[in-house]
Design a protein around this motif. Structure first.
Motif, mmCIF file in Angstrom:
data_model
loop_
_atom_site.group_PDB
_atom_site.id
_atom_site.type_symbol
_atom_site.label_atom_id
_atom_site.label_comp_id
_atom_site.label_asym_id
_atom_site.label_seq_id
_atom_site.Cartn_x
_atom_site.Cartn_y
_atom_site.Cartn_z
ATOM 1 N N LYS A 1 0.822 -0.880 0.001
ATOM 2 C CA LYS A 1 0.423 -0.086 0.261
ATOM 3 C C LYS A 1 0.491 1.183 -0.312
ATOM 4 C CE LYS A 1 -4.106 -2.170 2.225
ATOM 5 N NZ LYS A 1 -4.961 -2.188 3.665
ATOM 6 N N ASP B 1 1.689 1.677 -3.753
ATOM 7 C CA ASP B 1 1.446 2.334 -3.590
ATOM 8 C C ASP B 1 1.120 3.433 -4.253
ATOM 9 O OD1 ASP B 1 -0.697 1.749 -6.315
ATOM 10 O OD2 ASP B 1 -2.041 2.362 -4.252
ATOM 11 N N GLN C 1 -5.947 8.442 -0.686
ATOM 12 C CA GLN C 1 -5.305 7.013 0.211
ATOM 13 C C GLN C 1 -4.060 7.147 1.280
ATOM 14 O OE1 GLN C 1 -2.620 7.136 -4.876
ATOM 15 N NE2 GLN C 1 -2.644 4.515 -3.257
ATOM 16 N N LEU D 1 -4.556 5.253 5.028
ATOM 17 C CA LEU D 1 -3.006 4.177 6.278
ATOM 18 C C LEU D 1 -3.090 5.177 7.130
ATOM 19 C CD1 LEU D 1 -0.340 4.874 2.675
ATOM 20 C CD2 LEU D 1 -1.466 2.333 3.442
#
Length: 230
Positions: free
Chosen positions: A12, A15, A67, A71
């Motif tokens: 993640k 990305d 994003q 996280l």
């Protein structure tokens, strides 16, 4: 959504740092290292209300913040209601026409509503840079300006182009990156995201935060949207 446990999932994070990002300062390796530490990072996007609507280009860094939020980190939206009155010279062949305080207020009326389409209400901090920039004295501004040189400012491609074409450069245009850079200091952020046309301004903020707070700000530059023929 604040207080969500920070995720250190390698895929993640990878990305996050590759999907929309063109460059990271000081490096992607350093950003990856800090993201894997599991500490909450506050990363901001600054938007100057120079028009009544956000443009498509703003969606890229906003999606990056989404994003980041997933996280477990903390996005910050900074509305540049003070810097909008100066005018960002980035990529401009001529100085931008200064806006009045009323024009800026009218422009930003619907900004948050537009941002909520990507970042849900309550999931991010909202700041306005008039909160600190409007309170600066002339002595403060001169002190801030002492952290940069004319050579640094004049080296910018846009200014070199204007010099070559014998077009004027306003002294106030040198103040813009310093004012934007000071936003990082005032908010004590861990990072900033913005389009790659804002790289210079964001790096000024990185330098100022290092000099004034001894803090290493991460800078994430996103790719700009281009038309089908580009």
């Amino acid at each position: 959504m604040f207080g969500k446990k920070v995720t250190t999932d390698e895929q993640k994070i990878r990305d996050l740092l590759t999907r929309r990002i063109e460059a990271v300062f000081p490096s992607k390796e350093e950003a990856e290292k800090r993201l894997k530490e599991g500490k909450e990072l506050r990363v901001y996007l600054g938007i100057d209300p120079t028009g009544p609507d956000l443009h498509l280009g703003h969606t890229i860094p906003l999606l990056f913040l989404k994003q980041l939020l997933e996280l477990g980190h903390k996005p910050v939206l900074l509305i540049g209601d003070f810097t909008a009155r100066i005018g960002d010279p980035s990529g401009k062949e001529t100085a931008r026409k200064p806006l009045t305080e009323k024009e800026v207020k009218d422009n930003m009326k619907n900004y948050l509503g537009q941002v909520y389409k990507i970042l849900s209400r309550g999931s991010f901090e909202v700041k306005y840079n008039s909160s600190w920039l409007s309170k600066m004295t002339l002595e403060d501004v001169v002190g801030l300006a002492s952290n940069a040189t004319v050579q640094q400012m004049i080296a910018r491609d846009m200014f070199q182009e204007r010099i070559k074409n014998e077009k004027p450069i306003g002294v106030h245009e040198f103040l813009y990156p310093l004012m934007q850079g000071y936003d990082s200091v005032a908010m004590k952020v861990d990072g900033e995201v913005g389009g790659n046309d804002q790289t210079y301004n964001m790096l000024v903020g990185r330098d100022l935060e290092k000099k004034l707070l001894n803090k290493d700000k991460l800078v994430f530059t996103t790719r700009l949207l281009v038309d089908a023929e580009s």
